[in-house]
Motif scaffolding. Sequence first.
Motif, PDB file in Angstrom:
ATOM      1  N   PHE A 188       0.816  -1.211   0.000  1.00 58.92           N
ATOM      2  CA  PHE A 188       0.000   0.000   0.000  1.00 58.92           C
ATOM      3  C   PHE A 188       0.857   1.271   0.000  1.00 58.92           C
ATOM      4  O   PHE A 188       0.325   2.371  -0.060  1.00 58.92           O
ATOM      5  CB  PHE A 188      -0.966   0.012   1.193  1.00 58.92           C
ATOM      6  N   GLY A 189       2.179   1.105   0.065  1.00 55.58           N
ATOM      7  CA  GLY A 189       3.062   2.263   0.049  1.00 55.58           C
ATOM      8  C   GLY A 189       3.007   3.085   1.317  1.00 55.58           C
ATOM      9  O   GLY A 189       3.329   4.275   1.305  1.00 55.58           O
ATOM     10  N   ALA A 190       2.602   2.457   2.403  1.00 50.97           N
ATOM     11  CA  ALA A 190       2.522   3.162   3.683  1.00 50.97           C
ATOM     12  C   ALA A 190       3.875   3.080   4.372  1.00 50.97           C
ATOM     13  O   ALA A 190       4.537   2.050   4.345  1.00 50.97           O
ATOM     14  CB  ALA A 190       1.442   2.555   4.558  1.00 50.97           C
ATOM     15  N   ARG A 191       4.254   4.172   4.983  1.00 51.28           N
ATOM     16  CA  ARG A 191       5.538   4.211   5.677  1.00 51.28           C
ATOM     17  C   ARG A 191       5.377   4.183   7.188  1.00 51.28           C
ATOM     18  O   ARG A 191       6.342   3.989   7.911  1.00 51.28           O
ATOM     19  CB  ARG A 191       6.315   5.442   5.264  1.00 51.28           C
ATOM     20  N   MET A 192       4.151   4.443   7.632  1.00 51.25           N
ATOM     21  CA  MET A 192       3.917   4.427   9.073  1.00 51.25           C
ATOM     22  C   MET A 192       2.479   4.051   9.396  1.00 51.25           C
ATOM     23  O   MET A 192       1.614   4.078   8.514  1.00 51.25           O
ATOM     24  CB  MET A 192       4.285   5.772   9.705  1.00 51.25           C
ATOM     25  N   GLN A 193       2.275   3.697  10.656  1.00 56.67           N
ATOM     26  CA  GLN A 193       0.935   3.410  11.151  1.00 56.67           C
ATOM     27  C   GLN A 193       0.123   4.694  11.130  1.00 56.67           C
ATOM     28  O   GLN A 193       0.659   5.749  10.863  1.00 56.67           O
ATOM     29  CB  GLN A 193       1.004   2.798  12.555  1.00 56.67           C
ATOM     30  N   SER A 194      -1.144   4.596  11.378  1.00 56.32           N
ATOM     31  CA  SER A 194      -2.110   5.708  11.361  1.00 56.32           C
ATOM     32  C   SER A 194      -2.307   6.262   9.954  1.00 56.32           C
ATOM     33  O   SER A 194      -2.690   7.406   9.785  1.00 56.32           O
ATOM     34  CB  SER A 194      -1.741   6.822  12.354  1.00 56.32           C
ATOM     35  N   THR A 195      -2.072   5.411   8.952  1.00 55.68           N
ATOM     36  CA  THR A 195      -2.323   5.786   7.562  1.00 55.68           C
ATOM     37  C   THR A 195      -3.722   5.305   7.186  1.00 55.68           C
ATOM     38  O   THR A 195      -4.066   4.149   7.425  1.00 55.68           O
ATOM     39  CB  THR A 195      -1.276   5.157   6.618  1.00 55.68           C
ATOM     40  N   LEU A 196      -4.519   6.194   6.605  1.00 59.02           N
ATOM     41  CA  LEU A 196      -5.862   5.876   6.132  1.00 59.02           C
ATOM     42  C   LEU A 196      -5.873   6.041   4.619  1.00 59.02           C
ATOM     43  O   LEU A 196      -5.430   7.068   4.109  1.00 59.02           O
ATOM     44  CB  LEU A 196      -6.896   6.807   6.766  1.00 59.02           C
ATOM     45  N   ILE A 197      -6.366   5.027   3.916  1.00 56.97           N
ATOM     46  CA  ILE A 197      -6.411   5.054   2.451  1.00 56.97           C
ATOM     47  C   ILE A 197      -7.827   4.707   2.022  1.00 56.97           C
ATOM     48  O   ILE A 197      -8.390   3.708   2.489  1.00 56.97           O
ATOM     49  CB  ILE A 197      -5.423   4.041   1.833  1.00 56.97           C
ATOM     50  N   VAL A 198      -8.420   5.514   1.145  1.00 58.13           N
ATOM     51  CA  VAL A 198      -9.763   5.231   0.658  1.00 58.13           C
ATOM     52  C   VAL A 198      -9.724   4.892  -0.826  1.00 58.13           C
ATOM     53  O   VAL A 198      -8.942   5.445  -1.595  1.00 58.13           O
ATOM     54  CB  VAL A 198     -10.755   6.384   0.918  1.00 58.13           C
ATOM     55  N   PHE A 199     -10.595   3.957  -1.181  1.00 56.97           N
ATOM     56  CA  PHE A 199     -10.742   3.502  -2.557  1.00 56.97           C
ATOM     57  C   PHE A 199     -12.200   3.597  -2.947  1.00 56.97           C
ATOM     58  O   PHE A 199     -13.088   3.415  -2.120  1.00 56.97           O
ATOM     59  CB  PHE A 199     -10.325   2.029  -2.701  1.00 56.97           C
ATOM     60  N   LYS A 200     -12.426   3.837  -4.206  1.00 57.88           N
ATOM     61  CA  LYS A 200     -13.747   3.672  -4.812  1.00 57.88           C
ATOM     62  C   LYS A 200     -13.535   2.561  -5.830  1.00 57.88           C
ATOM     63  O   LYS A 200     -12.907   2.778  -6.870  1.00 57.88           O
ATOM     64  CB  LYS A 200     -14.210   4.954  -5.494  1.00 57.88           C
ATOM     65  N   GLY A 201     -13.995   1.366  -5.478  1.00 60.02           N
ATOM     66  CA  GLY A 201     -13.677   0.216  -6.316  1.00 60.02           C
ATOM     67  C   GLY A 201     -12.176  -0.014  -6.299  1.00 60.02           C
ATOM     68  O   GLY A 201     -11.568  -0.065  -5.245  1.00 60.02           O
ATOM     69  N   SER A 202     -11.571  -0.095  -7.465  1.00 56.08           N
ATOM     70  CA  SER A 202     -10.142  -0.390  -7.523  1.00 56.08           C
ATOM     71  C   SER A 202      -9.267   0.857  -7.547  1.00 56.08           C
ATOM     72  O   SER A 202      -8.050   0.757  -7.496  1.00 56.08           O
ATOM     73  CB  SER A 202      -9.836  -1.248  -8.750  1.00 56.08           C
ATOM     74  N   ALA A 203      -9.873   2.036  -7.608  1.00 61.47           N
ATOM     75  CA  ALA A 203      -9.094   3.274  -7.709  1.00 61.47           C
ATOM     76  C   ALA A 203      -8.911   3.946  -6.355  1.00 61.47           C
ATOM     77  O   ALA A 203      -9.889   4.239  -5.663  1.00 61.47           O
ATOM     78  CB  ALA A 203      -9.778   4.241  -8.664  1.00 61.47           C
ATOM     79  N   GLU A 204      -7.659   4.181  -5.998  1.00 55.09           N
ATOM     80  CA  GLU A 204      -7.390   4.931  -4.776  1.00 55.09           C
ATOM     81  C   GLU A 204      -7.873   6.362  -4.968  1.00 55.09           C
ATOM     82  O   GLU A 204      -7.591   7.001  -5.981  1.00 55.09           O
ATOM     83  CB  GLU A 204      -5.899   4.924  -4.441  1.00 55.09           C
TER      84      GLU A 204
END
Length: 137
Positions: free
Chosen positions: A100-116
């Motif tokens: 997911f390309g996260a470097r640290m905790q407390s990262t929130l990522i939203v998707f609509k279907g397959s698109a970030e």
Amino acid sequence: MITRRFLNGVLMAGALVGVLAVAAPLVPAWANAAVPFSAEAFKAAQASGSPILIEIHADWCPTCKAQNPILDKLTAEPKFKDLKIFRVDFDAMKPVVKEFGARMQSTLIVFKGSAEQGRSVGDTKEASIAALLDKSL
């Protein structure tokens, strides 16, 4: 012989059950709960076009702990009834965190279907987290 302590304990237990019975209906039926991340469930949610929230989370993280009540409140809103929430354990799921390309905790990522649609790191402001979640709809 019934002691006062035993009787008080029974009365308190009964009162607690009564409080829980009254409070349970206050939680909306559509309230979302985060589920542990699995690649299969995530892909299925993407294929269905569902709104998705990925939480990169660590139990020891104070920022993650601050995000929890905000996310609980926001995701209980009716407009988020279809939101799929996946929790990625920052410590135990390092390959997924990296994917997911996260470097640290407390990262929130939203998707609509397959698109970030957006992401935030370390955010504990309700308004900006709400704006992020709206991008998934």
